[in-house]
Design a protein around this motif. Structure first.
Motif, PDB file in Angstrom:
ATOM      1  N   ARG A 179       2.382  -9.728  -6.879  1.00 15.47           N
ATOM      2  CA  ARG A 179       2.460 -10.458  -5.612  1.00 15.47           C
ATOM      3  C   ARG A 179       3.623  -9.995  -4.751  1.00 15.47           C
ATOM      4  N   LEU A 180       4.708  -9.544  -5.370  1.00 17.20           N
ATOM      5  CA  LEU A 180       5.823  -9.016  -4.584  1.00 17.20           C
ATOM      6  C   LEU A 180       5.358  -7.856  -3.710  1.00 17.20           C
ATOM      7  N   ARG A 181       4.438  -7.044  -4.228  1.00 17.22           N
ATOM      8  CA  ARG A 181       3.930  -5.896  -3.486  1.00 17.22           C
ATOM      9  C   ARG A 181       2.792  -6.309  -2.554  1.00 17.22           C
ATOM     10  N   TRP A 182       1.914  -7.154  -3.075  1.00 19.25           N
ATOM     11  CA  TRP A 182       0.745  -7.604  -2.329  1.00 19.25           C
ATOM     12  C   TRP A 182       1.150  -8.353  -1.058  1.00 19.25           C
ATOM     13  N   MET A 183       2.267  -9.047  -1.082  1.00 23.01           N
ATOM     14  CA  MET A 183       2.692  -9.848   0.060  1.00 23.01           C
ATOM     15  C   MET A 183       3.457  -9.028   1.089  1.00 23.01           C
ATOM     16  N   GLY A 184       3.422  -7.706   0.935  1.00 22.32           N
ATOM     17  CA  GLY A 184       3.933  -6.823   1.972  1.00 22.32           C
ATOM     18  C   GLY A 184       5.421  -6.582   1.973  1.00 22.32           C
ATOM     19  N   GLN A 185       6.107  -6.967   0.916  1.00 23.22           N
ATOM     20  CA  GLN A 185       7.537  -6.711   0.841  1.00 23.22           C
ATOM     21  C   GLN A 185       7.782  -5.246   0.473  1.00 23.22           C
ATOM     22  N   PRO A 186       8.968  -4.725   0.800  1.00 18.04           N
ATOM     23  CA  PRO A 186       9.294  -3.354   0.384  1.00 18.04           C
ATOM     24  C   PRO A 186       9.164  -3.221  -1.132  1.00 18.04           C
ATOM     25  N   SER A 187       8.714  -2.072  -1.592  1.00 17.27           N
ATOM     26  CA  SER A 187       8.501  -1.859  -3.018  1.00 17.27           C
ATOM     27  C   SER A 187       9.804  -2.072  -3.796  1.00 17.27           C
ATOM     28  N   PRO A 188       9.825  -3.009  -4.768  1.00 19.60           N
ATOM     29  CA  PRO A 188      11.036  -3.239  -5.555  1.00 19.60           C
ATOM     30  C   PRO A 188      11.461  -2.002  -6.338  1.00 19.60           C
ATOM     31  N   MET A 215      -1.573  -7.222 -15.559  1.00 20.84           N
ATOM     32  CA  MET A 215      -0.960  -5.891 -15.600  1.00 20.84           C
ATOM     33  C   MET A 215      -1.792  -4.909 -14.774  1.00 20.84           C
ATOM     34  N   ASN A 216      -3.100  -5.004 -14.910  1.00 22.07           N
ATOM     35  CA  ASN A 216      -3.996  -4.148 -14.145  1.00 22.07           C
ATOM     36  C   ASN A 216      -3.839  -4.418 -12.652  1.00 22.07           C
ATOM     37  N   PHE A 217      -3.706  -5.693 -12.285  1.00 21.22           N
ATOM     38  CA  PHE A 217      -3.536  -6.067 -10.887  1.00 21.22           C
ATOM     39  C   PHE A 217      -2.219  -5.525 -10.338  1.00 21.22           C
ATOM     40  N   THR A 218      -1.184  -5.540 -11.165  1.00 19.14           N
ATOM     41  CA  THR A 218       0.099  -4.975 -10.754  1.00 19.14           C
ATOM     42  C   THR A 218      -0.017  -3.477 -10.526  1.00 19.14           C
ATOM     43  N   ALA A 219      -0.690  -2.780 -11.443  1.00 20.06           N
ATOM     44  CA  ALA A 219      -0.892  -1.338 -11.269  1.00 20.06           C
ATOM     45  C   ALA A 219      -1.685  -1.057  -9.998  1.00 20.06           C
ATOM     46  N   ALA A 220      -2.662  -1.920  -9.704  1.00 18.02           N
ATOM     47  CA  ALA A 220      -3.451  -1.742  -8.484  1.00 18.02           C
ATOM     48  C   ALA A 220      -2.572  -1.879  -7.245  1.00 18.02           C
ATOM     49  N   GLN A 221      -1.729  -2.897  -7.228  1.00 17.40           N
ATOM     50  CA  GLN A 221      -0.866  -3.104  -6.056  1.00 17.40           C
ATOM     51  C   GLN A 221       0.146  -1.971  -5.894  1.00 17.40           C
TER      52      GLN A 221
END
Length: 213
Positions: free
Chosen positions: A124-133, A158-164
């Motif tokens: 969600r950190l990535r999906w919500m448009g924030q800069p890549s951590p 984990m798969n969803f994180t890899a997708a994002q």
């Protein structure tokens, strides 16, 4: 279980089969009421617990209480279990620095639901448009080495994180696609019309194409 008249009234409402949007309207009328939330939670009724999550006071969510909620959620059927834990994350745990810190500590939790939330939060950190951590490389290495051994509810996150990561960070895109091809997770999954498949190569390709429009 003895309940208050207010709880009885709400239980009667949710027994009629309210939708999630209806629960949000109901919660908006109640506002924050932690005592009522705990009474609703004690009913063990799925929709009552979904409503309870919306009206909980985040300041009252200690680690001990969250572990207790987690244990209760584990007793629900799979579909309800995943809705409850994801709803808890989105509506409560992401709203406070204290509980965000807790989520960030759950990578190796004994609770599979807490591990799921660790990974879903990273996505969600990535999906919500924030800069890549800054932890992207570290996360991807862990996904590559652990995802096949995880339980399904954690595999999905984990798969969803890899997708994002693959969607929003071009540097890692081919690596995430290659991961999906190697493990084949969700490759043969039937997907409803207009829904995005979970299979990484397809998931990433579809979402990247949408971003380019």
């Amino acid at each position: 279980m003895k309940t208050s008249s207010e709880v009885d009234k709400i239980l009667l409402q949710v027994s009629s089969g309210l939708r999630l949007g209806d629960l949000r309207k109901l919660a908006a009328g109640i506002k924050k009421d932690h005592k009522l939330a705990m009474e609703l939670w004690a009913s063990r009724v799925f929709l009552a617990r979904m409503l309870a999550i919306l009206i909980m006071d985040k300041k009252e969510l200690s680690e001990l209480l969250i572990d207790s909620l987690d244990n209760d959620i584990q007793q629900h059927p799979e579909g309800e279990r995943l809705q409850l834990i994801d709803w808890l994350m989105a509506n409560q745990l992401m709203k406070d620095k204290k509980t965000i810190s807790l989520m960030e500590s759950w990578e190796n939790s004994n609770s599979s639901l807490q591990r799921r939330i660790f990974w879903y939060y990273q996505a969600r950190l990535r999906w919500m448009g924030q800069p890549s951590p800054a932890n992207t490389e570290e996360l991807l290495i862990k996904i590559e080495s652990r995802i096949e051994a995880e339980v399904p509810e954690v595999q999905w996150a984990m798969n969803f994180t890899a997708a994002q990561i693959g969607i929003f960070d071009e540097k890692y895109r081919s690596r995430c696609i290659a991961l999906g091809e190697r493990i084949g997770l969700y490759k043969d999954e039937m997907v409803a019309k207009n829904c995005t498949p979970n299979y990484l190569p397809e998931f990433i390709a579809i979402q990247v194409a949408k971003l380019k429009k």
